[in-house]
Design a protein around this motif. Structure first.
Motif, PDB file in Angstrom:
ATOM      1  N   CYS A   8       0.830  -1.208   0.000  1.00  0.00           N
ATOM      2  CA  CYS A   8       0.000   0.000   0.000  1.00  0.00           C
ATOM      3  C   CYS A   8       0.863   1.257   0.000  1.00  0.00           C
ATOM      4  O   CYS A   8       0.550   2.229  -0.678  1.00  0.00           O
ATOM      5  N   LYS A  21      -6.956   0.445  -7.999  1.00  0.00           N
ATOM      6  CA  LYS A  21      -8.015   0.261  -7.012  1.00  0.00           C
ATOM      7  C   LYS A  21      -7.594  -0.882  -6.084  1.00  0.00           C
ATOM      8  O   LYS A  21      -7.107  -1.909  -6.548  1.00  0.00           O
ATOM      9  N   PHE A  42      -6.475   3.795   2.320  1.00  0.00           N
ATOM     10  CA  PHE A  42      -7.042   2.577   1.758  1.00  0.00           C
ATOM     11  C   PHE A  42      -8.155   2.129   2.698  1.00  0.00           C
ATOM     12  O   PHE A  42      -7.916   1.428   3.673  1.00  0.00           O
ATOM     13  N   LYS A  44     -11.112   0.516   1.840  1.00  0.00           N
ATOM     14  CA  LYS A  44     -11.903  -0.645   1.425  1.00  0.00           C
ATOM     15  C   LYS A  44     -11.230  -1.885   2.009  1.00  0.00           C
ATOM     16  O   LYS A  44     -10.321  -2.469   1.420  1.00  0.00           O
ATOM     17  N   GLU A  61     -18.351  -1.218  -5.097  1.00  0.00           N
ATOM     18  CA  GLU A  61     -18.052   0.073  -4.461  1.00  0.00           C
ATOM     19  C   GLU A  61     -16.746   0.644  -4.988  1.00  0.00           C
ATOM     20  O   GLU A  61     -16.640   1.833  -5.279  1.00  0.00           O
ATOM     21  N   VAL A  62     -15.740  -0.202  -5.117  1.00  0.00           N
ATOM     22  CA  VAL A  62     -14.428   0.263  -5.577  1.00  0.00           C
ATOM     23  C   VAL A  62     -14.488   0.710  -7.033  1.00  0.00           C
ATOM     24  O   VAL A  62     -13.897   1.714  -7.399  1.00  0.00           O
ATOM     25  N   LEU A  63     -15.214  -0.012  -7.844  1.00  0.00           N
ATOM     26  CA  LEU A  63     -15.275   0.331  -9.267  1.00  0.00           C
ATOM     27  C   LEU A  63     -16.151   1.549  -9.549  1.00  0.00           C
ATOM     28  O   LEU A  63     -15.964   2.194 -10.582  1.00  0.00           O
ATOM     29  N   VAL A  65     -16.236   4.330  -7.727  1.00  0.00           N
ATOM     30  CA  VAL A  65     -15.571   5.563  -7.263  1.00  0.00           C
ATOM     31  C   VAL A  65     -14.805   6.212  -8.366  1.00  0.00           C
ATOM     32  O   VAL A  65     -14.336   5.726  -9.272  1.00  0.00           O
TER      33      VAL A  65
END
Length: 65
Positions: A8, A21, A42, A44, A61-63, A65
């Motif tokens: 990360c 992502k 980070f 999620k 949710e991630v896609l 944003v």
């Protein structure tokens, strides 16, 4: 040879990777390293065990944003 925090951190510090992502998956949600990852932005984070519906929800949710 890297742990999740190091991965990360590398993503965060490298402008070429900034569009990646990330969904952090952990079996230790209260571990200090998970909190460090969250402080880096980070947010999620999916804790084990989880089912397919939870994973799909997080991916959506991630896609979005």
């Amino acid at each position: 040879d890297m742990d999740g925090v190091e991965v990360c951190r590398l993503i965060k510090e490298n402008p070429e990777l900034s569009a990646i992502k990330v969904i952090v998956i952990t079996g230790f949600p209260n571990f200090s390293k998970v909190k460090e990852i969250a402080r880096m932005g980070f947010d999620k984070i999916l804790s084990k065990p989880f089912g397919i519906p939870e994973l799909l929800k997080m991916v959506n949710e991630v896609l979005e944003v």
